[in-house]
Write a protein that holds these residues in place. Structure first.
Motif: not given
Lengths: 300, 240
Positions: B1-6, B10-11, B13-14
């Motif tokens: 389970m990740a500590e943060k949502m995002v 991911i971003f 890379h984007l």
């Protein structure tokens, strides 16, 4: 000039006939894609609608939801595999404007479900892989960067609806315990007051929140809720640096305002939840209209 | 389970993909800006046709051909740079300019240029086919089997409409210059093109809107021919 003036039909007709065949093929393909895009959008909306019945996050969806959505996912799969041959090679970009509606809505439902199940944001790679699975295995449909980003923007609206419904029905902001590495202030659950009064406020907190907080001090977990997630997502989306000349810029500008409003709606609802608190009888509403009433409340 | 949502990666890379695309766009736009300047000088050279008596029009053609040569060099650069990327991802950057470049080539060909690409040698009044324009531009046309730079049918059709607009103007100006034969030639040519456009099933897009204007050009040119025949100014040997 040696022209055959008496020739009745245009000498250019054979050329235009070739053009007509090419253009007809192009228009037919475009229409198939537009139609599929619409069907994918409709099915995705139904999936999102069912997902909104969920009340908790970071756990498997209730059977009733997954069951009713199976049909819609199957429908989406049918649509994608039907049009994936039309979206190969240079045609992937040629018709990107025609399929983007469906792709964005698909992205919205996929990321919303992913969030409900894991409380995380699905990555671009994972989302692309999921879309590729739906199309023809040898000729997958491409998820563009634009589809992904714009779909995520729309998903914030669903998170808002989800958070507000949950607060209205159970007076609790959905969240879950996550491992914690440090206890800095910004990682505090949104529902817990910060500052000297925190101890005093704790009794006013919903039971689930204070429980998890006690538990958190023992097993190094802390509670993370939808509000924090929305804020992080907002900050991340606002941080995207998009060139003004790019086509994405225009769409992002439009969706940015809507996304910010969604976050603020949840903030306002949460404010209401905290300010009305637990010390007030259930259903009590502060009367903010008349100043004259202040005396009454004080003597109360 | 990740500590943060995002997950920040991911971003990141984007963002790097967005930055990459921005750079590509800038590179292509630089080339297209150059092409636009060269188009203006080619069009300036061609616009002299409106004030040049028909027998001397070959000087206009020579000047236009050499101006267009610069366009073609730039189109080569564009083709090379653009072919590294998906064609339809960026073609919005150059499609207007390619339409205009195509138009300058078509008009130059109509005035008597590019004799080397026409199968039968003839004077003016000829239409370069899309393949011939591609040959002049040194780019492939209507590519379907691979994703590379090319001239599209839509771009060629847009250029044809621009050619029709320009020829309607030239029909009037020919009369002013004392050439009463050319309006008849233009009338025939534009009517033939109009017949071609009429068999296309165009959808409600910009091509459809522009092609709807062709009938007005046809009428304008007919009016010139009518004015000439009314006054018995039509040269006898080419009357239809």
């Amino acid at each position: 000039m040696d022209k055959q003036s008496d020739q009745p039909s245009s000498p250019f007709l054979p050329m235009f006939e070739t053009f007509r065949a090419e253009l007809d093929e192009h228009h037919d393909r475009r229409e198939r894609i537009v139609k599929a895009s619409r069907d994918i959008t409709a099915a995705s909306k139904k999936i999102i609608f069912a997902l909104q019945r969920a009340r908790q996050i970071n756990q498997p969806l209730h059977q009733s939801i997954t069951k009713s959505n199976e049909l819609h996912w199957e429908n989406i799969r049918t649509q994608y595999s039907a049009i994936s041959p039309d979206l190969q090679g240079q045609n992937a970009h040629r018709y990107s404007r025609n399929i983007t509606g469906g792709n964005q809505e698909f992205m919205e439902s996929l990321s919303f479900q992913h969030y409900l199940e894991t409380q995380t944001l699905i990555s671009y790679q994972d989302a692309s892989a999921r879309l590729a699975e739906l199309g023809n295995p040898h000729a997958p449909v491409t998820l563009s960067l634009e589809d992904y980003v714009l779909g995520i923007f729309d998903m914030t609206g669903e998170l808002m609806r989800f958070a507000i419904t949950a607060m209205a029905t159970s007076q609790v902001l959905p969240g879950s315990d996550v491992p914690s590495s440090s206890g800095h202030a910004e990682s505090r659950p949104s529902g817990i007051a910060v500052g000297p009064s925190a101890e005093a406020m704790e009794i006013d907190m919903p039971a689930t929140v204070s429980e998890s907080r006690e538990k958190g001090s023992r097993v190094h977990t802390r509670r993370r809720d939808v509000m924090q997630d929305l804020r992080q997502l907002r900050a991340t989306l606002e941080g995207l640096d998009i060139d003004r000349s790019s086509p994405l810029s225009w769409d992002v500008q439009k969706k940015m305002g809507v996304m910010q409003q969604s976050v603020e709606k949840v903030e306002k609802a949460l404010y209401g939840l905290i300010v009305r608190g637990r010390e007030r009888p259930k259903g009590w509403m502060p009367d903010l209209k008349e100043e004259g009433r202040r005396g009454e409340v004080e003597s109360y | 389970m990740a500590e943060k949502m995002v997950n920040p990666s991911i971003f990141q890379h984007l963002q790097s993909k967005i930055d990459e695309e921005t750079l590509v766009g800038e590179e292509l736009r630089d080339i297209v800006n150059l092409l636009e300047k060269q188009e203006k000088s080619a069009q300036a050279a061609l616009s002299r046709a409106h004030s040049t008596p028909t027998p001397e029009v070959s000087s206009v053609v020579v000047a236009a051909e050499s101006a267009i040569r610069y366009e073609i060099d730039t189109i080569q650069k564009l083709s090379e740079a653009a072919s590294k990327h998906p064609y339809y991802k960026y073609n919005g950057i150059w499609t207007r300019n390619i339409q205009d470049a195509c138009f300058t080539i078509l008009l130059c060909g109509w005035l008597g240029g590019y004799q080397e690409v026409f199968s039968s040698s003839s004077a003016s009044g000829q239409l370069l086919t899309i393949e011939q324009v591609g040959q002049v531009m040194k780019v492939p046309v209507n590519l379907k089997d691979r994703d590379s730079f090319h001239l599209t049918i839509e771009e060629y059709l847009h250029a044809l409409i621009s050619l029709i607009d320009e020829l309607a103007r030239l029909a009037r100006n020919s009369v002013t210059l004392g050439d009463y034969r050319r309006p008849l030639q233009i009338s025939r040519f534009v009517k033939d093109l109009h017949a071609g456009f009429q068999i296309l099933n165009l959808k409600n897009d910009i091509l459809r809107r522009r092609s709807d204007g062709i009938k007005y050009r046809v009428k304008e040119i007919e009016d010139v021919v009518y004015d000439l025949s009314l006054r018995d100014l039509v040269p006898k040997e080419t009357t239809e």
